[in-house]
Design an enzyme around this catalytic site. Structure first.
Site, PDB file in Angstrom:
ATOM      1  N   ARG A  21     -14.266  51.106   1.306  1.00  0.00           N
ATOM      2  CA  ARG A  21     -14.233  49.734   0.801  1.00  0.00           C
ATOM      3  C   ARG A  21     -14.782  49.525  -0.606  1.00  0.00           C
ATOM      4  NH1 ARG A  21     -15.750  45.802   5.776  1.00  0.00           N
ATOM      5  NH2 ARG A  21     -17.869  46.439   5.316  1.00  0.00           N
ATOM      6  N   ASP A  22     -15.186  50.599  -1.294  1.00  0.00           N
ATOM      7  CA  ASP A  22     -15.646  50.421  -2.673  1.00  0.00           C
ATOM      8  C   ASP A  22     -15.396  51.681  -3.501  1.00  0.00           C
ATOM      9  OD1 ASP A  22     -16.670  48.986  -4.826  1.00  0.00           O
ATOM     10  OD2 ASP A  22     -18.750  49.558  -4.400  1.00  0.00           O
ATOM     11  N   LEU A  23     -14.200  52.239  -3.361  1.00  0.00           N
ATOM     12  CA  LEU A  23     -13.864  53.421  -4.149  1.00  0.00           C
ATOM     13  C   LEU A  23     -13.663  53.037  -5.603  1.00  0.00           C
ATOM     14  CD1 LEU A  23     -11.336  55.505  -2.039  1.00  0.00           C
ATOM     15  CD2 LEU A  23     -13.655  56.126  -2.690  1.00  0.00           C
ATOM     16  N   ASN A  27     -18.335  55.977  -7.903  1.00  0.00           N
ATOM     17  CA  ASN A  27     -18.690  56.445  -6.567  1.00  0.00           C
ATOM     18  C   ASN A  27     -18.100  57.816  -6.250  1.00  0.00           C
ATOM     19  OD1 ASN A  27     -20.292  54.249  -6.079  1.00  0.00           O
ATOM     20  ND2 ASN A  27     -18.688  53.081  -5.049  1.00  0.00           N
ATOM     21  N   SER A  62     -14.922  46.379  -5.704  1.00  0.00           N
ATOM     22  CA  SER A  62     -15.193  46.165  -7.132  1.00  0.00           C
ATOM     23  C   SER A  62     -13.957  45.628  -7.843  1.00  0.00           C
ATOM     24  CB  SER A  62     -15.624  47.479  -7.778  1.00  0.00           C
ATOM     25  OG  SER A  62     -16.861  47.897  -7.231  1.00  0.00           O
TER      26      SER A  62
END
Length: 166
Positions: A21-23, A27, A62
Site C-alpha cells: 500500500r505504499d510502494l 521504500n 503516496s
C-alpha cells in the site's frame, strides 16, 4: 533486473495475501554493495493482509504512486501494488514522474484520473515491449491490470541482450 526482483517480492507478498500500500522508490532498499539490483521492499507500516474477494478501504499511499482505486474510495486489493510498481518502472525508464503538478493536490487529481502520457521526448528510445508492460501495470481499472505473475512472464523480461540494446 530491478523490476524482476521487485515483482518477485510482490508476487511472494501477494501469494501470502499481503498488500504493501505504499510502494515508492524510497521504500526500496539496495541489499548489497556488489550490485544495484538486489533490493528489498521496506516500510510495511501501511501494509495489510487481505482475504480472497475482500477489498481494503483505508485511503493511504503516496501522491503520484497510489493506485486510482484507492483515491476513488471504491475498495482495492493486491492489484494496487502493481500500479505503484508500474509508476516506479515508468520513473526508472524515463527519469520523469508519471503525474506531475505544482502541489500535492494537483498530483493527486492527475493520479486519480489516471491520465498517463508517453511523451516521445522520453519514450522514443524505449522499447515497445517496455511501454506495453508499463501500460498494463498502469491500467486504471484494477480488473484489467496485469498480475505479478503475468508481469514476470511479460516479453520485456524475456528478450535477448541484443533486443534490449535496440
Amino acid at each position: 533486473q530491478v523490476m524482476r526482483n521487485m515483482l518477485q517480492a510482490l508476487d511472494y507478498m501477494h501469494e501470502n495475501k499481503v498488500v504493501h500500500r505504499d510502494l515508492k522508490p524510497e521504500n526500496l532498499i539496495l541489499a548489497s554493495k556488489n550490485n544495484d539490483y538486489d533490493l528489498r521492499i521496506a516500510d510495511f507500516g501501511l501494509a495489510s493482509f487481505v482475504k480472497d474477494g475482500e477489498l481494503l478501504k483505508l485511503r493511504c499511499g503516496s501522491p503520484g504512486y497510489v493506485a486510482p482505486e484507492i483515491l476513488e474510495d471504491i475498495g482495492y486489493n493486491e492489484s494496487s501494488d502493481i500500479f505503484s510498481a508500474g509508476v516506479i518502472l515508468y520513473v526508472l525508464l524515463t527519469g520523469r514522474p508519471v503525474f506531475r503538478g505544482y502541489n500535492i493536490n494537483e498530483i493527486l487529481v492527475k493520479n486519480k484520473k489516471c491520465e498517463i502520457e508517453y511523451p516521445a521526448k522520453y519514450w522514443s528510445k524505449i522499447s515497445e515491449k517496455a511501454k506495453d508492460l508499463v501500460s498494463k501495470m498502469l491500467e486504471k481499472d484494477p480488473k484489467d491490470r496485469i498480475t505479478t505473475k503475468d508481469a514476470l512472464n511479460h516479453s520485456w523480461f524475456n528478450q535477448s541482450e541484443a533486443e534490449i540494446n535496440d
